[in-house]
Write an enzyme that holds these catalytic residues in place. Structure first.
Site, PDB file in Angstrom:
ATOM      1  NE  ARG A  34      -3.966  -1.962   2.329  1.00 31.59           N
ATOM      2  CZ  ARG A  34      -4.327  -2.317   3.650  1.00 31.59           C
ATOM      3  NH1 ARG A  34      -4.144  -1.419   4.658  1.00 31.59           N
ATOM      4  NH2 ARG A  34      -5.194  -3.439   3.649  1.00 31.59           N
ATOM      5  NE  ARG A  38      -7.641   5.496   2.652  1.00 37.69           N
ATOM      6  CZ  ARG A  38      -8.678   4.969   3.672  1.00 37.69           C
ATOM      7  NH1 ARG A  38      -9.586   5.538   4.022  1.00 37.69           N
ATOM      8  NH2 ARG A  38      -8.399   3.657   4.034  1.00 37.69           N
ATOM      9  NE  ARG A  47     -11.066   6.906  -3.745  1.00 39.44           N
ATOM     10  CZ  ARG A  47     -12.249   7.511  -3.809  1.00 39.44           C
ATOM     11  NH1 ARG A  47     -12.625   8.249  -4.626  1.00 39.44           N
ATOM     12  NH2 ARG A  47     -13.204   6.751  -3.293  1.00 39.44           N
ATOM     13  CG  ASP A  84      -9.275  -3.936  -4.496  1.00 43.57           C
ATOM     14  OD1 ASP A  84     -10.274  -4.894  -4.400  1.00 43.57           O
ATOM     15  OD2 ASP A  84      -9.196  -3.115  -3.444  1.00 43.57           O
ATOM     16  CE1 TYR A 160     -12.987  -8.427   1.621  1.00 47.78           C
ATOM     17  CE2 TYR A 160     -11.130  -9.927   0.970  1.00 47.78           C
ATOM     18  CZ  TYR A 160     -11.526  -9.052   1.718  1.00 47.78           C
ATOM     19  OH  TYR A 160     -10.495  -8.412   2.586  1.00 47.78           O
TER      20      TYR A 160
END
Length: 356
Positions: A34, A38, A47, A84, A160
């Site tokens: 990562r 952010r 973003r 992702d 998921y």
């Protein structure tokens, strides 16, 4: 498309690829999971420009930009494609949305019969923007910086798909594993085929190594771990190695504990990403003699910084000196990480400032 150079039997020159090949280096290469995210102000600006997280993933220009941002700022030895793991189930036909303060939400699969709605034939058309981003990133990297492609491991992606979202207990997925193993095997077959094809296309587009993230490997007991974590990853790696024998593959079976031992040999992985719960002394004695290891600084140390960070870095550099070791975190950077702490981390690793 022709294979990338590192997929051939050549001696790599980039520090990250040399380490993956088991060659000595003056210092460990460094990249962070990562590392595009952010915590970076430039990422937040990009973003916002994209509109949504999925729009960012599917915009080759912007995905390239956020992938390159941490390379420009910190000079990491490897970039990892910005995407992702859940783009693959979406490409297979499963509904996916990322909701504010909730994360990914999918149209959960409840029965074996619903597997018929998954269609692997169209995945490359849906994922074409990802492949374009890989090509753009490769073209924009410094000569010494390697490019990592990635995918989620079938077990983690399946959790998921079956839960419909992230889960603390993985009840639906484990119910399939224990109560409907044939159905889960069928889903694994779909995901093995699709993941192998997806990673092949990333390599064709320019990825020089790949990492397979099995984020939820640690929730399964031994028998199911072997069936749903080891075997599917083994099949994917065998497929990749069949086409690209020298392609480095990193596996990250997060939370696997003592089942890390033997995982590389069982799957064919060239390197193991260590999560931050794995004891460094155990990893040095049981894993490092046999394979390249990567990790496993706790991401919270990067938030705290100062002497705690320096001590954590020093402990890892002392434990894994100069060969078969890639510096990384034991999970991804968290959003509240100060940029200056990442700068300090890179300075420590690149300077090899190890105290006795």
């Amino acid at each position: 498309m022709s294979p990338v150079p590192n997929a051939q039997a050549t001696t790599p020159t980039k520090p990250f690829l040399r380490t993956l090949a088991g060659l000595p280096s003056a210092r460990p290469p460094i990249w962070l999971m990562r590392q595009a995210g952010r915590y970076l102000p430039e990422y937040r600006e990009t973003r916002a420009k994209a509109g949504s997280f999925l729009d960012l993933c599917y915009n080759p220009e912007l995905a390239t930009e956020v992938t390159l941002q941490p390379i420009r700022r910190f000079g990491f030895d490897a970039a990892i494609l910005f995407a992702d793991i859940l783009l693959l189930p979406q490409a297979l036909g499963q509904g996916l949305a990322f909701k504010e303060n909730e994360g990914p939400v999918l149209d959960a699969i409840r029965t074996s019969g619903e597997l018929a709605r998954l269609d692997a034939n169209g995945i490359h058309k849906k994922l074409a923007p990802v492949y374009e981003a890989v090509s753009r990133i490769k073209a924009g990297l410094p000569d010494e910086c390697a490019l990592i492609g990635f995918a989620g491991a079938p077990w983690t992606v399946a959790t998921y798909m079956l839960e419909g979202r992230g889960s603390s207990d993985h009840a639906a997925a484990k119910t399939w594993a224990f109560g409907n193993p044939e159905g889960l095997d069928a889903l694994m077959d779909i995901l093995v085929e699709a993941t192998g094809a997806y990673l092949e296309r990333q390599v064709q587009a320019g990825a020089e190594a790949v990492q397979i993230f099995d984020t939820w490997a640690g929730v399964l007991p031994e028998q199911e771990f072997r069936r749903y974590c080891i075997e599917p990853v083994k099949r994917i790696i065998a497929r990749l190695k069949g086409k690209y024998p020298s392609l480095p593959v990193i596996a990250f079976p997060r939370g696997a504990g003592v089942m890390y031992d033997g995982y590389a040999a069982a799957t064919g992985a060239d390197a193991l990403g260590m999560d931050y719960t794995l004891p460094v002394s155990w990893a040095r004695d049981h894993l490092w003699p046999k394979t390249v290891v990567q990790g496993n600084l706790d991401p919270r140390l990067l938030v705290v910084g100062g002497q705690a960070l320096a001590d954590g870095v020093n402990r890892l550099l002392r434990s894994f000196p100069q060969q078969r070791y890639i510096f990384n975190l034991g999970h991804g950077i968290v959003p509240e990480t100060p940029v200056r702490h990442v700068e300090e981390l890179v300075r420590l690793v690149k300077g090899m400032q190890v105290s006795a």
